[in-house]
Design a protein around this motif. Structure first.
Motif, PDB file in Angstrom:
ATOM      1  N   HIS A 147       1.003   1.121  -4.115  1.00  0.00           N
ATOM      2  CA  HIS A 147      -0.139   0.702  -4.928  1.00  0.00           C
ATOM      3  C   HIS A 147      -1.463   1.008  -4.218  1.00  0.00           C
ATOM      4  O   HIS A 147      -1.588   0.838  -3.005  1.00  0.00           O
ATOM      5  CB  HIS A 147      -0.072  -0.802  -5.215  1.00  0.00           C
ATOM      6  CG  HIS A 147       1.112  -1.202  -6.030  1.00  0.00           C
ATOM      7  ND1 HIS A 147       1.108  -1.156  -7.411  1.00  0.00           N
ATOM      8  CD2 HIS A 147       2.333  -1.662  -5.668  1.00  0.00           C
ATOM      9  CE1 HIS A 147       2.270  -1.571  -7.864  1.00  0.00           C
ATOM     10  NE2 HIS A 147       3.041  -1.882  -6.833  1.00  0.00           N
ATOM     11  N   SER A 148      -2.434   1.393  -5.003  1.00  0.00           N
ATOM     12  CA  SER A 148      -3.787   1.624  -4.500  1.00  0.00           C
ATOM     13  C   SER A 148      -4.650   0.395  -4.735  1.00  0.00           C
ATOM     14  O   SER A 148      -4.285  -0.512  -5.493  1.00  0.00           O
ATOM     15  CB  SER A 148      -4.411   2.831  -5.200  1.00  0.00           C
ATOM     16  OG  SER A 148      -4.504   2.589  -6.605  1.00  0.00           O
ATOM     17  N   LYS A 169      -8.424   0.919  -5.266  1.00  0.00           N
ATOM     18  CA  LYS A 169      -9.528   1.870  -5.240  1.00  0.00           C
ATOM     19  C   LYS A 169     -10.902   1.218  -5.296  1.00  0.00           C
ATOM     20  O   LYS A 169     -11.912   1.865  -4.986  1.00  0.00           O
ATOM     21  CB  LYS A 169      -9.371   2.856  -6.396  1.00  0.00           C
ATOM     22  CG  LYS A 169      -8.136   3.736  -6.284  1.00  0.00           C
ATOM     23  CD  LYS A 169      -8.031   4.733  -7.422  1.00  0.00           C
ATOM     24  CE  LYS A 169      -7.731   4.051  -8.740  1.00  0.00           C
ATOM     25  NZ  LYS A 169      -7.465   5.029  -9.830  1.00  0.00           N
ATOM     26  N   SER A 205       0.808  -1.218   0.000  1.00  0.00           N
ATOM     27  CA  SER A 205       0.000   0.000   0.000  1.00  0.00           C
ATOM     28  C   SER A 205       0.839   1.266   0.000  1.00  0.00           C
ATOM     29  O   SER A 205       0.301   2.356  -0.204  1.00  0.00           O
ATOM     30  CB  SER A 205      -0.931   0.002   1.221  1.00  0.00           C
ATOM     31  OG  SER A 205      -0.183   0.040   2.423  1.00  0.00           O
ATOM     32  N   SER A 215      -5.477   5.653  -1.465  1.00  0.00           N
ATOM     33  CA  SER A 215      -4.352   5.650  -2.398  1.00  0.00           C
ATOM     34  C   SER A 215      -3.154   6.323  -1.739  1.00  0.00           C
ATOM     35  O   SER A 215      -3.319   7.301  -0.998  1.00  0.00           O
ATOM     36  CB  SER A 215      -4.727   6.391  -3.680  1.00  0.00           C
ATOM     37  OG  SER A 215      -3.598   6.524  -4.527  1.00  0.00           O
ATOM     38  N   ASN A 238      -2.684  11.898  -6.765  1.00  0.00           N
ATOM     39  CA  ASN A 238      -3.041  11.862  -8.175  1.00  0.00           C
ATOM     40  C   ASN A 238      -1.949  11.121  -8.948  1.00  0.00           C
ATOM     41  O   ASN A 238      -0.904  10.751  -8.389  1.00  0.00           O
ATOM     42  CB  ASN A 238      -3.248  13.269  -8.738  1.00  0.00           C
ATOM     43  CG  ASN A 238      -2.085  14.199  -8.399  1.00  0.00           C
ATOM     44  OD1 ASN A 238      -0.928  13.933  -8.766  1.00  0.00           O
ATOM     45  ND2 ASN A 238      -2.386  15.276  -7.685  1.00  0.00           N
ATOM     46  N   GLU A 239      -2.204  10.908 -10.248  1.00  0.00           N
ATOM     47  CA  GLU A 239      -1.263  10.157 -11.083  1.00  0.00           C
ATOM     48  C   GLU A 239       0.067  10.879 -11.231  1.00  0.00           C
ATOM     49  O   GLU A 239       1.133  10.251 -11.229  1.00  0.00           O
ATOM     50  CB  GLU A 239      -1.881   9.925 -12.464  1.00  0.00           C
ATOM     51  CG  GLU A 239      -0.958   9.202 -13.438  1.00  0.00           C
ATOM     52  CD  GLU A 239      -1.574   9.000 -14.809  1.00  0.00           C
ATOM     53  OE1 GLU A 239      -0.814   8.881 -15.788  1.00  0.00           O
ATOM     54  OE2 GLU A 239      -2.829   8.963 -14.895  1.00  0.00           O
ATOM     55  N   SER A 275      -6.623  -3.551  -7.397  1.00  0.00           N
ATOM     56  CA  SER A 275      -7.971  -4.046  -7.109  1.00  0.00           C
ATOM     57  C   SER A 275      -8.312  -5.304  -7.904  1.00  0.00           C
ATOM     58  O   SER A 275      -8.912  -6.247  -7.371  1.00  0.00           O
ATOM     59  CB  SER A 275      -9.002  -2.959  -7.419  1.00  0.00           C
ATOM     60  OG  SER A 275      -8.753  -1.791  -6.676  1.00  0.00           O
ATOM     61  N   ALA A 287       2.214  10.285  -8.285  1.00  0.00           N
ATOM     62  CA  ALA A 287       2.720   8.912  -8.272  1.00  0.00           C
ATOM     63  C   ALA A 287       3.894   8.755  -9.227  1.00  0.00           C
ATOM     64  O   ALA A 287       4.918   8.155  -8.878  1.00  0.00           O
ATOM     65  CB  ALA A 287       1.599   7.944  -8.644  1.00  0.00           C
ATOM     66  N   ASP A 300      -3.007   0.007 -10.057  1.00  0.00           N
ATOM     67  CA  ASP A 300      -3.966  -0.295  -9.001  1.00  0.00           C
ATOM     68  C   ASP A 300      -4.100  -1.808  -8.880  1.00  0.00           C
ATOM     69  O   ASP A 300      -4.131  -2.528  -9.880  1.00  0.00           O
ATOM     70  CB  ASP A 300      -5.324   0.328  -9.329  1.00  0.00           C
ATOM     71  CG  ASP A 300      -6.348   0.111  -8.246  1.00  0.00           C
ATOM     72  OD1 ASP A 300      -6.334   0.861  -7.257  1.00  0.00           O
ATOM     73  OD2 ASP A 300      -7.157  -0.831  -8.385  1.00  0.00           O
TER      74      ASP A 300
END
Length: 287
Positions: free
Chosen positions: A74-75, A77, A71, A129, A133-134, A150, A137, A148
């Motif tokens: 990486h998210s 979301k 974490s 996250s 924002n991107e 997920s 990152a 991500d």
């Protein structure tokens, strides 16, 4: 007549051989590079097969690895804290899921003064996250965007060509996603002779997109301490977090398999009833 039949048999055999040869040609690697591509070793998973179920202890350990290691970059979301207490998941209680959510700070607002603020997380909140924002990152990761996680347990998978995917359908092999994630996490090693990775990249024998990956080795022995006393090794961490990511990508896997078994049983019984009903109805009709 015998010669004609023999000729037709020979023609059928030739056609079958041609089809088989075509199948083998399609299954064969298209180049030497493809032939020496990454080999993803299959792993043994508790959730494999039609009767497979998630190991709740493994999912809880996998969540701990994600929270303490993954974490930070990486998210996830699409995952909410409340799902940690859902049936077929890690097996946390509702109070435990609430406590886990409260350990994170979630941006909220505006308040009555029009200001944004942070509050403790709630079970309905999604996993936070690590970056706002991107752009932030990419800036922190030397231009690389951490994906991500997920759906990573299903999105990153070994795509097996013909005829192997046909065999997989009968053998019900659906664990290619966690197999790949496990092999990737344990696939870091020194680059072999003839392969050089650019600055900032590491050699990983399981990485499908290339032989060099921007993510440095995220796991090492003793990095995470398990509450249940499970030995903290690289292989254990990789296996546990791979299983957790598979659950996150398909949280209703157990319910889906149970429903599928019930449907198959119904179809078998229904087909039997149709067969015997047909025999009964047509038993008095001359053929």
């Amino acid at each position: 007549m015998t010669m004609i039949l023999s000729g037709s048999k020979l023609g059928f055999a030739a056609a079958a051989a041609a089809v088989l040869g075509l199948g083998l040609a399609l299954a064969a690697p298209a180049s030497a590079e493809e032939a020496h591509g990454p080999v993803i070793e299959k792993q043994s998973w508790s959730f494999a097969g039609p009767f497979g179920r998630f190991d709740k202890g493994q999912l809880q350990r996998g969540y701990k690895v994600y929270k303490e290691v993954c974490s930070s970059c990486h998210s996830m979301k699409l995952a909410a804290f409340r799902t940690l207490a859902d049936e077929g998941g890690p097996g946390f209680t509702a109070d435990q899921a609430k406590a886990l959510a409260a350990t994170v700070k979630v941006p909220d607002g505006p308040n009555d003064a029009g200001d944004m603020f942070e509050r403790p997380g709630r079970p309905s909140d999604r996993f936070p996250s690590p970056f706002p924002n991107e752009q932030a990152a990419r800036s922190a990761m030397n231009g690389a965007l951490p994906p991500d996680l997920s759906l990573m347990g299903k999105a990153r998978a070994v795509h097996r060509g013909f005829p192997w995917f046909v065999f997989d359908a009968f053998l019900q092999y659906q664990e290619n996603g966690p197999d790949y994630v496990y092999n990737l996490l344990t696939g870091y090693e020194d680059a072999p002779h003839g392969i050089t990775c650019a600055d900032g990249l590491q050699y990983n024998k399981a990485f499908l997109a290339s032989t060099c990956i921007a993510m440095p080795p995220p796991l090492s022995d003793g990095q995470v301490t398990y509450d249940d006393g499970t030995p903290g090794t690289l292989q254990t961490y990789a296996r546990d977090v791979s299983a957790f990511l598979m659950w996150a990508a398909e949280p209703k896997l157990e319910q889906r398999k149970q429903t599928g078994l019930k449907v198959m049983l119904f179809l078998v019984v229904f087909a039997g009833l149709l067969y015997f009903s047909k025999r009964k109805l047509w038993s008095t009709v001359p053929h």
